[in-house]
Design an enzyme around this catalytic site. Structure first.
Site, PDB file in Angstrom:
ATOM      1  N   GLU A 163       0.964  -1.351   0.021  1.00 52.66           N
ATOM      2  CA  GLU A 163       0.178   0.235  -0.035  1.00 52.66           C
ATOM      3  C   GLU A 163       0.836   1.126  -0.026  1.00 52.66           C
ATOM      4  OE1 GLU A 163      -3.381  -2.591   1.015  1.00 52.66           O
ATOM      5  OE2 GLU A 163      -1.502  -2.518   1.774  1.00 52.66           O
ATOM      6  N   THR A 164       0.216   2.316  -0.681  1.00 58.62           N
ATOM      7  CA  THR A 164       1.170   3.778  -0.722  1.00 58.62           C
ATOM      8  C   THR A 164      -0.254   4.455  -0.190  1.00 58.62           C
ATOM      9  OG1 THR A 164       2.735   3.080  -2.492  1.00 58.62           O
ATOM     10  CG2 THR A 164       1.797   5.568  -2.126  1.00 58.62           C
TER      11      THR A 164
END
Length: 287
Positions: free
Chosen positions: A46-47
């Site tokens: 995830e970003t």
């Protein structure tokens, strides 16, 4: 345009353990297409993108922010480790003066409080309901083979399927599972499942006294195996709290990186998830 980016390992106090998340604090929103391209380029599970709500807001003084999470392939509704990492960036690098910050997200308002050496997240509790294992025969067989299964539960809101290995299984059974992400994704195409939790009872009598163990797989979201998953523990917390008769639990996600989570199931239908964070990279991304 240059965007600041931080990479932090969440749910650990050691670098290269826990779950890495990228955090990009932004002065204003970008397009969805650009968010997705940045997340694909960074290529972590995830970003997170943290943006100010009002143009006059300051990262150090405001108490509310917008927060969105993207995997390399899609936007997700809830992500624990990247929320923890986002709060750490605000407190440690933006010098936020508030004891608690609030993130406006797809899963509602999420509060994160700076607490001793770590952070406590106020998350929704997603307790699962029991299912007939025969309805998930293919995915269970693909994931755990012939190992005995004690319980099968599903949370239809998060589309996370929980498979509990029998208590007769040693922890090594869970850690040694070789789950093929392509085969796993092919085994379940009904849309009911977007993430698979495999869990087993812990060893609270042995230090540090984990109440349960787990692993998490989400090839449907472009994540073959997630190292440590806060959102999965919104399901696990509800399940194990009832099975163990405990409100406070210590959990360990035994991926190859591994991570520790402190859980407290609350009476108001929420769950506190606490953990530590370590920064491993600071820089900028040019778009």
């Amino acid at each position: 345009m240059e965007i600041p980016v931080f990479t932090l390992d969440a749910f650990t106090n050691l670098p290269f353990k826990g779950n890495p998340a990228a955090v990009c604090p932004l002065m204003h929103e970008l397009s969805d297409e650009l968010y997705q391209k940045i997340a694909a380029e960074i290529n972590l599970s995830e970003t997170a993108f943290v943006t100010r709500i009002n143009p006059s807001d300051d990262f150090s003084k405001a108490s509310r922010f917008c927060l969105r999470w993207f995997t390399p392939t899609t936007e997700v509704n809830l992500c624990g480790h990247a929320t923890l990492a986002s709060a750490a960036v605000l407190f440690q690098y933006k010098n936020n003066i508030n004891p608690t910050v609030v993130f406006e997200t797809r899963s509602g308002d999420l509060l994160v409080t700076h607490h001793r050496e770590g952070f406590v997240m106020d998350f929704p509790l997603n307790s699962p309901t029991q299912e007939d294992p025969s309805g998930f025969r293919d995915i269970i067989k693909t994931a755990v083979g012939d190992h005995p299964v004690q319980d099968v539960y599903l949370n239809s809101n998060t589309k996370k399927l929980l498979v509990r290995l029998a208590d007769s299984c040693d922890r090594s059974v869970l850690t040694s599972l070789k789950v093929d992400p392509v085969a796993l994704q092919s085994s379940e195409k009904s849309g009911r499942v977007k993430g698979l939790i495999i869990t087993m009872k812990g060893s609270p009598e042995c230090q540090p006294g984990y109440d349960f163990y787990s692993r998490y797989f989400a090839p449907w979201a472009g994540i073959p195996e997630d190292p440590v998953t806060g959102s999965a523990h919104t399901v696990l917390g509800g399940y194990w709290s009832k099975k163990l008769g405990k409100k406070k639990m210590l959990a360990y996600q035994c991926s190859s990186r591994g991570g520790e989570l402190e859980l407290e199931v609350r009476d108001d239908g929420r769950i506190n998830i606490a953990g530590q964070v370590v920064t491993v990279l600071k820089g900028t991304i040019t778009v």
